[in-house]
Design an enzyme around this catalytic site. Structure first.
Site, PDB file in Angstrom:
ATOM      1  N   ASP A   1       0.801  -1.230   0.000  1.00  9.52           N
ATOM      2  CA  ASP A   1       0.000   0.000   0.000  1.00  9.52           C
ATOM      3  C   ASP A   1       0.831   1.275   0.000  1.00  9.52           C
ATOM      4  O   ASP A   1       0.322   2.340  -0.337  1.00  9.52           O
ATOM      5  CB  ASP A   1      -0.911   0.049   1.245  1.00  9.52           C
ATOM      6  CG  ASP A   1      -2.150  -0.809   1.106  1.00  9.52           C
ATOM      7  OD1 ASP A   1      -2.226  -1.583   0.123  1.00  9.52           O
ATOM      8  OD2 ASP A   1      -3.039  -0.708   1.976  1.00  9.52           O
TER       9      ASP A   1
ATOM     10  N   HIS B   1     -21.253 -29.525 -13.646  1.00 14.49           N
ATOM     11  CA  HIS B   1     -22.676 -29.204 -13.496  1.00 14.49           C
ATOM     12  C   HIS B   1     -23.215 -29.943 -12.274  1.00 14.49           C
ATOM     13  O   HIS B   1     -22.886 -31.097 -12.092  1.00 14.49           O
ATOM     14  CB  HIS B   1     -23.440 -29.646 -14.744  1.00 14.49           C
ATOM     15  CG  HIS B   1     -24.923 -29.463 -14.603  1.00 14.49           C
ATOM     16  ND1 HIS B   1     -25.519 -28.222 -14.721  1.00 14.49           N
ATOM     17  CD2 HIS B   1     -25.905 -30.359 -14.337  1.00 14.49           C
ATOM     18  CE1 HIS B   1     -26.820 -28.365 -14.540  1.00 14.49           C
ATOM     19  NE2 HIS B   1     -27.087 -29.657 -14.303  1.00 14.49           N
TER      20      HIS B   1
END
Ligand code: NAD
Length: 474
Positions: free
Chosen positions: A319, A451
């Site tokens: 940061d 799926h």
């Protein structure tokens, strides 16, 4: 004589502690200086992310989500829960326990990897010496061949709404309310405002978010932002766009706000005010004379693409340097620098850094938005697919949102993927891999997806790029 190391890391957040561990793994004699103290006054490694950021907010998001589901959506499953109540103290206590587990975990990892921790504030002196000031004021000086600055960021304070830790708070304060505020004001509809606003709204707070910009979530793809705004509105989050706070005054146990909204001056009275208008690099008191390290007009340490400051043996990551303020970006920079110091080929691809906002629905993306493609003059095509047409999402009672794949109009290379919906934070990982491997929408479309899973929405969106989605009209 100062104690000599191969690497000293200043800062033990996700950028710094990861850099330290990687450096030690590579056989370098490593120390890490960090000043964060836990509730007990003892060293608490992990920086903002572990102590007052990513991890505690996720703990509260999960608790509040469970409560919200219990009170709002369990009925459709036939589950009845009358008189449900939330004990905020227990919820916050659970969060604190998780934080302690993980900050302690880093201390353990340091031990295992032989990283020497120093508790105190680090200051870089000339010639790669580091002065450590302990909480009791005691000073010692260390020396290293390489220093990695990873001092992170702090919340930006508004002069007319100063933090008092009681009524006007930053992210850390909003993680520790002792009870659910009846009315919560939030300044800034960014990542922190939306996540922590969601936590307290789910527990019953009347939340009003005041955002200065006219557009909601300007960094996200416009379609995602539109869907998210609609969904948050349904949940009861009141978001006022184009509204600028002018004054916040604590009167008794209330905070009185005056702000300029779209329809002129408005007033709002809340019990707590969270100010989340961004963060700034934390570099105050860090650099002594003669280090050769420069900071820019926003106080960020100046670095090149390899996070080198231009001063011999001094690097900076996370940061406190340019780029998005994201833990995972800082960590990867830390790894890169440790590897470069060890003579290896460190690298980070800034174009494939995923973004995630942990609201409900979750928001995630990687790569360019449509607006960015337009602005750059890149010809593109898109395919999208709604979770409402995904069996698993409907079975989970989470049909909101969609996936959108943006691919180059001529080469089909994936330029960006944007998701808003359940588990978007996890689904984006596949899209990052595809982009990192320079994949095309056809690649995603030809990969077999299990799926029934939510990942079928990514598959169908990729198919939709060439108008061949199976479960919707193209
Ligand atoms: P942010 O930059 O995400 O959002 C700040 C918002 O405040 C912006 O929308 C801005 O327009 C608005 N704003 C600025 N001044 C204002 C004013 N005077 N009045 C009203 N609105 C104003 O910043 P944040 O939410 O404070 O988060 C800080 C940093 O932490 C960000 O860089 C973010 O990426 C990071 N963070 C990331 C995550 C995550 O990855 N999930 C979570 C929390 C924080």
């Amino acid at each position: 004589m100062s104690e000599q190391y191969d690497v000293i890391v200043i800062g033990g957040g996700p950028a710094g502690y990861v850099a330290a561990i990687r450096a030690a793994q590579l056989g370098l004699k490593t120390a890490c200086v960090d000043m964060f103290a836990g509730r007990d006054g003892k060293a608490a490694l992990g920086g903002t992310c572990l102590n007052v950021g990513c991890i505690p907010s996720k703990a509260l998001l999960d608790s509040s989500r469970q409560f919200h589901n219990l009170t709002h959506s369990f009925a459709v499953h036939g589950i009845k829960a009358d008189n449900a109540a939330i004990d905020v103290g227990t919820m916050v206590g659970r969060k604190d326990k998780i934080v302690k587990q993980f900050t302690g975990g880093i201390a353990m990892l340091f031990k295992q990897n032989k990283v020497t921790p120093f508790f105190g504030k680090g200051r870089l002196l000339a010639e790669r010496k580091v002065e450590v000031t302990a909480p009791d004021g005691g000073k010692q000086t260390l020396a290293a061949t390489n220093v990695i600055i990873a001092t992170g960021s702090v919340p930006i304070e508004l002069p007319f709404a100063k933090f008092d830790g009681e009524h006007i708070v930053d992210n850390a304060g909003a993680l520790d309310f002792s009870e659910t505020p009846k009315r919560l004001g939030v300044i800034g509809a960014g990542v922190i405002g939306l996540e922590l606003g969601s936590v307290w709204s789910r527990l019953g707070s009347k939340v009003t978010i005041i955002e200065a910009l006219p557009d909601f979530l300007a960094a996200a793809d416009a379609d995602v932002a539109k869907t998210a705004l609609r969904e948050f509105g349904k949940q009861g989050l009141k978001i006022e766009l184009g509204a600028k706070l002018q004054k916040a005054e604590v009167k008794g146990d209330e905070v009185h706000l005056i702000y300029a909204g779209k329809e002129g001056e408005k007033q709002l009275v809340v019990d707590k005010l969270l100010v989340a208008v961004g963060r700034r690099a934390y570099t105050e008191g860090l650099l002594a004379e003669g280090t050769g390290v420069r900071t820019d007009e926003r106080g960020r340490v100046e670095v090149d693409e390899h996070c080198w400051t231009g001063a011999e043996g001094v690097w900076a990551v996370g940061d406190c340097v340019r780029g998005p303020m994201l833990a995972h970006k800082g960590s990867e920079e830390g790894v890169m620098v440790a590897e470069l110091i060890a003579g290896k080929a460190g690298h980070i691809n800034m174009d494939t850094i995923p973004w995630v906002i942990y609201t409900e629905p979750e928001i995630a993306w990687v790569g360019k938005t449509e607006a960015q493609c337009k602005e750059a003059g890149i010809p593109y095509k898109t395919g999208s697919f709604p979770f409402a047409a995904i069996g698993r999402a409907v079975a989970m009672n989470e049909p909101a949102g969609f996936v959108k794949v943006i691919a180059h109009a001529e080469t089909d290379r994936i330029l960006g993927v944007h998701l808003v919906g359940a588990n978007a934070s996890e689904l984006v990982a596949e899209c990052v891999v595809a982009m990192e491997f320079k994949g095309s929408s056809e690649d995603l479309a030809r990969i077999v997806h299990a799926h029934p899973t939510l990942s079928e929405a990514v598959h169908e969106a990729a198919l939709a790029v060439d108008k061949r989605a199976i479960h919707k009209a193209n």
